[in-house]
Design an enzyme around this catalytic site. Structure first.
Site, mmCIF file in Angstrom:
data_model
loop_
_atom_site.group_PDB
_atom_site.id
_atom_site.type_symbol
_atom_site.label_atom_id
_atom_site.label_comp_id
_atom_site.label_asym_id
_atom_site.label_seq_id
_atom_site.Cartn_x
_atom_site.Cartn_y
_atom_site.Cartn_z
ATOM 1 N N ASN A 30 0.750 -1.379 -0.102
ATOM 2 C CA ASN A 30 -0.158 0.090 -0.129
ATOM 3 C C ASN A 30 1.029 1.340 0.053
ATOM 4 O OD1 ASN A 30 -2.901 -0.490 0.024
ATOM 5 N ND2 ASN A 30 -2.196 -1.873 1.485
ATOM 6 N N MET A 35 0.758 -2.709 12.627
ATOM 7 C CA MET A 35 0.500 -3.872 13.483
ATOM 8 C C MET A 35 0.052 -3.347 14.886
ATOM 9 S SD MET A 35 -0.670 -5.743 11.168
ATOM 10 C CE MET A 35 -1.246 -7.155 11.788
ATOM 11 N N ARG A 36 0.114 -2.078 15.168
ATOM 12 C CA ARG A 36 -0.041 -1.898 16.643
ATOM 13 C C ARG A 36 -1.480 -0.891 16.703
ATOM 14 N NH1 ARG A 36 4.198 -2.082 20.022
ATOM 15 N NH2 ARG A 36 5.612 -3.395 18.913
ATOM 16 N N LEU A 75 -3.416 2.138 18.114
ATOM 17 C CA LEU A 75 -2.852 3.476 18.764
ATOM 18 C C LEU A 75 -3.481 3.860 19.982
ATOM 19 C CD1 LEU A 75 -2.768 5.672 15.368
ATOM 20 C CD2 LEU A 75 -1.131 3.742 16.166
ATOM 21 N N HIS A 91 -8.297 -1.233 5.663
ATOM 22 C CA HIS A 91 -8.690 -2.479 6.406
ATOM 23 C C HIS A 91 -9.067 -3.242 5.218
ATOM 24 C CE1 HIS A 91 -9.896 -5.310 9.328
ATOM 25 N NE2 HIS A 91 -11.014 -5.260 8.703
ATOM 26 N N ASP A 103 -10.527 -0.522 13.989
ATOM 27 C CA ASP A 103 -11.279 -0.345 12.698
ATOM 28 C C ASP A 103 -12.732 0.229 12.995
ATOM 29 O OD1 ASP A 103 -9.022 -1.860 11.630
ATOM 30 O OD2 ASP A 103 -9.925 -3.732 12.274
ATOM 31 N N GLU A 132 -7.287 -2.205 -2.688
ATOM 32 C CA GLU A 132 -6.653 -1.230 -1.761
ATOM 33 C C GLU A 132 -5.588 -0.208 -2.353
ATOM 34 O OE1 GLU A 132 -5.100 -3.179 1.819
ATOM 35 O OE2 GLU A 132 -6.401 -4.925 1.530
HETATM 36 C C1 GRF Z 1 -3.377 -4.664 3.899
HETATM 37 O O1 GRF Z 1 -3.995 -5.852 3.428
HETATM 38 C C2 GRF Z 1 -4.086 -3.679 4.639
HETATM 39 O O2 GRF Z 1 -5.599 -3.608 4.239
HETATM 40 C C3 GRF Z 1 -3.821 -4.149 6.176
HETATM 41 O O3 GRF Z 1 -2.626 -4.757 6.256
HETATM 42 C C4 GRF Z 1 -2.232 -4.871 4.934
HETATM 43 C C5 GRF Z 1 -0.837 -4.313 4.562
HETATM 44 O O4 GRF Z 1 -0.204 -4.697 3.356
HETATM 45 N N1 GRF Z 1 -4.144 -3.065 7.311
HETATM 46 P P1 GRF Z 1 1.000 -3.962 2.861
HETATM 47 O O5 GRF Z 1 2.020 -4.097 3.993
HETATM 48 O O6 GRF Z 1 0.408 -2.584 2.424
HETATM 49 O O7 GRF Z 1 1.363 -4.861 1.602
#
Ligand code: GRF
Length: 203
Positions: free
Chosen positions: A16, A92-93, A95, A111, A147, A176
């Site tokens: 992303n 992955m935390r 906030l 998400h 979320d 995404e």
């Molecule tokens: C994505 O699926 C996003 O929606 C989720 O974590 C993943 C991250 O993927 N929050 P990347 O690191 O952007 O490839």
């Protein structure tokens, strides 16, 4: 007009992040990534940023005695870099108030599910296992609850017969990569207005 200065928080692969960098470089969005911060030293997102000449900082959670102190360090970096929008991209935390309070209505997340269905870390698998016929992704403002903030944009795709978590996740990820830059561009252009739970888009 000056481009919006974006700080990205990422813990993983950073696809992303890459889509934000690429659309920014092509001039498709009025935003530029000025700093990428990770809580994981070996996050590939950091490599991607470096390759594009973007500043990277690894903020090691082990060096801080609390989540708040770890976030304080992150806030300092974001402020030093004059960031106007914080994008969570696979960060992955959860906030805390520290970060959210300093950047009120200026933190967004992507998400991989159609919220409010399937929050949490396995959105794609949860949708598939539930038997949903439609899946997708959501860009939303970040609040303390995971979320759960006001929704900016969503993209939906059908769940296909024979889909696996991998195949479904791959098709969601393609969405995404289109949706996140679009949402950032709307924010950058001042087109998003939060009214309670609803986000009005003034296009
Ligand atoms: C994505 O699926 C996003 O929606 C989720 O974590 C993943 C991250 O993927 N929050 P990347 O690191 O952007 O490839």
């Amino acid at each position: 007009m000056a481009k919006l200065r974006v700080g990205v928080l990422a813990s993983g692969g950073g696809t992303n992040l890459q889509s934000i960098i690429d659309t920014s470089k092509k001039g498709e969005i009025e935003a530029e990534v000025v700093v990428v911060i990770s809580d994981k030293k070996d996050a590939f997102a950091l490599e991607r940023a470096k390759k594009s000449g973007i500043k990277t900082v690894f903020v090691d959670p082990k060096l801080y005695s609390s989540r708040e102190l770890h976030e304080n360090a992150i806030v300092k970096i974001l402020e030093e870099n004059k960031v106007g929008l914080v994008c969570l991209a696979g960060y992955m935390r959860l906030l805390t108030d520290h970060l959210i309070g300093k950047f009120e209505n200026k933190i967004i997340n992507i998400h991989p599910a159609l919220l409010p269905s399937f929050p949490g870390t396995h959105g794609q698998a949860d949708a598939l296992n539930y038997g949903a016929k439609v899946a997708g992704c959501t860009v939303h403002f970040v609040e303390l609850e995971m979320d759960a903030g006001p929704i900016i944009a969503q993209a939906a795709i059908p769940v296909l017969e024979g889909d696996t978590v991998e195949s479904l996740s791959k098709r969601i990820l393609e969405q995404e990569h289109k949706l996140y830059p679009k949402a950032i561009d709307l924010f950058a252009k001042g087109k998003l207005k939060i009214k309670g739970r609803r986000v009005k888009i003034n296009d």
